[in-house]
Motif scaffolding. Structure first.
Motif, short mmCIF file in Angstrom:
data_model
loop_
_atom_site.label_atom_id
_atom_site.label_comp_id
_atom_site.label_asym_id
_atom_site.label_seq_id
_atom_site.Cartn_x
_atom_site.Cartn_y
_atom_site.Cartn_z
N GLU A 88 0.80 -1.22 0.00
CA GLU A 88 0.00 0.00 0.00
C GLU A 88 0.83 1.28 0.00
OE1 GLU A 88 -3.43 -0.16 -0.13
OE2 GLU A 88 -3.18 -2.31 -0.34
N GLU A 89 1.77 1.40 0.95
CA GLU A 89 2.54 2.62 1.10
C GLU A 89 3.97 2.31 1.50
OE1 GLU A 89 0.31 4.62 4.18
OE2 GLU A 89 -0.82 5.76 2.68
N TYR A 90 4.88 3.21 1.15
CA TYR A 90 6.26 3.06 1.60
C TYR A 90 6.91 4.43 1.76
CZ TYR A 90 8.23 4.36 -2.93
OH TYR A 90 8.60 5.05 -4.06
N GLY A 104 9.52 3.07 6.12
CA GLY A 104 8.31 2.34 6.46
C GLY A 104 7.69 1.64 5.27
N SER A 106 3.76 -0.34 4.43
CA SER A 106 2.42 -0.75 4.86
C SER A 106 1.85 -1.70 3.81
CB SER A 106 1.53 0.49 4.99
OG SER A 106 0.20 0.11 5.32
N ARG A 108 -1.31 -5.10 3.15
CA ARG A 108 -2.51 -5.83 3.59
C ARG A 108 -2.34 -7.30 3.23
NH1 ARG A 108 -6.85 -2.85 4.94
NH2 ARG A 108 -6.67 -0.61 4.63
N VAL A 126 -3.73 -5.62 8.30
CA VAL A 126 -2.78 -4.57 7.94
C VAL A 126 -1.49 -4.76 8.73
CG1 VAL A 126 -2.36 -2.07 7.93
CG2 VAL A 126 -4.65 -2.95 7.44
N ARG A 128 2.12 -2.79 9.37
CA ARG A 128 2.88 -1.55 9.19
C ARG A 128 4.24 -1.73 9.84
NH1 ARG A 128 -2.30 0.76 10.59
NH2 ARG A 128 -3.22 1.61 8.71
N VAL A 130 7.83 0.10 10.62
CA VAL A 130 8.56 1.36 10.68
C VAL A 130 9.93 1.05 11.27
CG1 VAL A 130 8.66 3.69 11.65
CG2 VAL A 130 6.46 2.70 10.98
N ALA A 151 8.51 -7.17 7.35
CA ALA A 151 7.09 -7.36 7.07
C ALA A 151 6.74 -8.85 7.05
CB ALA A 151 6.72 -6.71 5.74
N VAL A 189 -3.42 -4.60 14.51
CA VAL A 189 -2.38 -4.19 13.58
C VAL A 189 -1.02 -4.51 14.21
CG1 VAL A 189 -1.31 -2.20 12.47
CG2 VAL A 189 -3.78 -2.37 12.61
N GLN A 191 2.65 -3.80 14.75
CA GLN A 191 3.58 -2.69 14.62
C GLN A 191 4.78 -2.97 15.50
OE1 GLN A 191 1.26 0.80 15.58
NE2 GLN A 191 1.04 1.23 13.42
#
Length: 194
Positions: A88-90, A104, A106, A108, A126, A128, A130, A151, A189, A191
């Motif tokens: 999804e995001e980095y 980071g 993220s 799913r 999810v 995430r 970091v 991850a 989640v 983390q």
């Protein structure tokens, strides 16, 4: 003094790279009847967030796929399960002298039971990740690999939680045999701290 800081940053960076994979050299602790069938990693809407070095979707898919394959192909349970992973995001740390930076990722995750031909988690889980990184010492490629490996580790931790709490991957002879219908509760989640 600058050389000492650069060497310390490099050492911290290398240590960060190995934390998520240190358990891979130890004997495999079974994950119930889990045996990975397919791991499908996609990044149709991958977004770069914040001030970040750029990386292509293909680089991320390759790194996460490699980390997931390395971690989950070790399990040889009696039933196939498939992992669907959407990136999804980095954010990849941009070096700033003497200031630790954050990277980071993220994503799913969905788990499929091959025999039941059904999703095991109704809601995607999810993850995430970091990481606080030294300002010098890790290349962009090392950051991507490190985030992907961490991850994969957090996905495994979540699967172990579901196995303990919801009876996922239970074998017929175990005390906690999973019910025919997968648990619908959303997982917390994952983390990492620090």
């Amino acid at each position: 003094m600058v050389r000492i800081l650069a060497i310390l940053s490099l050492m911290l960076g290398l240590a960060a790279c190995t934390d998520a994979t240190s358990d891979l050299s130890r004997p495999v602790e079974p994950l119930g009847d889990f045996k990975m069938g397919h791991a499908i990693v996609v990044a149709p809407n991958l977004n770069m967030v914040g001030i970040s070095k750029e990386a292509s979707s293909e680089e991320w898919v390759t790194a996460v796929d490699r980390a997931v394959e390395t971690r989950f192909r070790r399990y040889d349970g009696g039933k196939f399960y498939h992992l669907g992973i959407s990136l999804e995001e980095y954010s990849l740390a941009v070096p700033v002298p003497l200031v630790p930076s954050k990277s980071g990722l993220s994503l799913r995750v969905t788990v499929w039971d091959d025999a039941a031909k059904a999703k095991m988690n109704e809601e995607t889980h999810v993850v995430r990740v970091v990481q606080v990184l030294p300002s010098y010492g890790m290349t962009r490629e090392q950051q991507i690999a490190s985030l992907a490996e961490e991850a994969a580790l957090w996905i495994e931790k979540w699967l172990r939680e579901r196995m303990e709490e919801d009876g996922w991957f239970a074998t017929a002879g175990s005390a906690t045999v999973a019910s025919a219908a997968p648990a619908a509760a959303a997982a917390p989640v994952a983390q990492p701290e620090g």
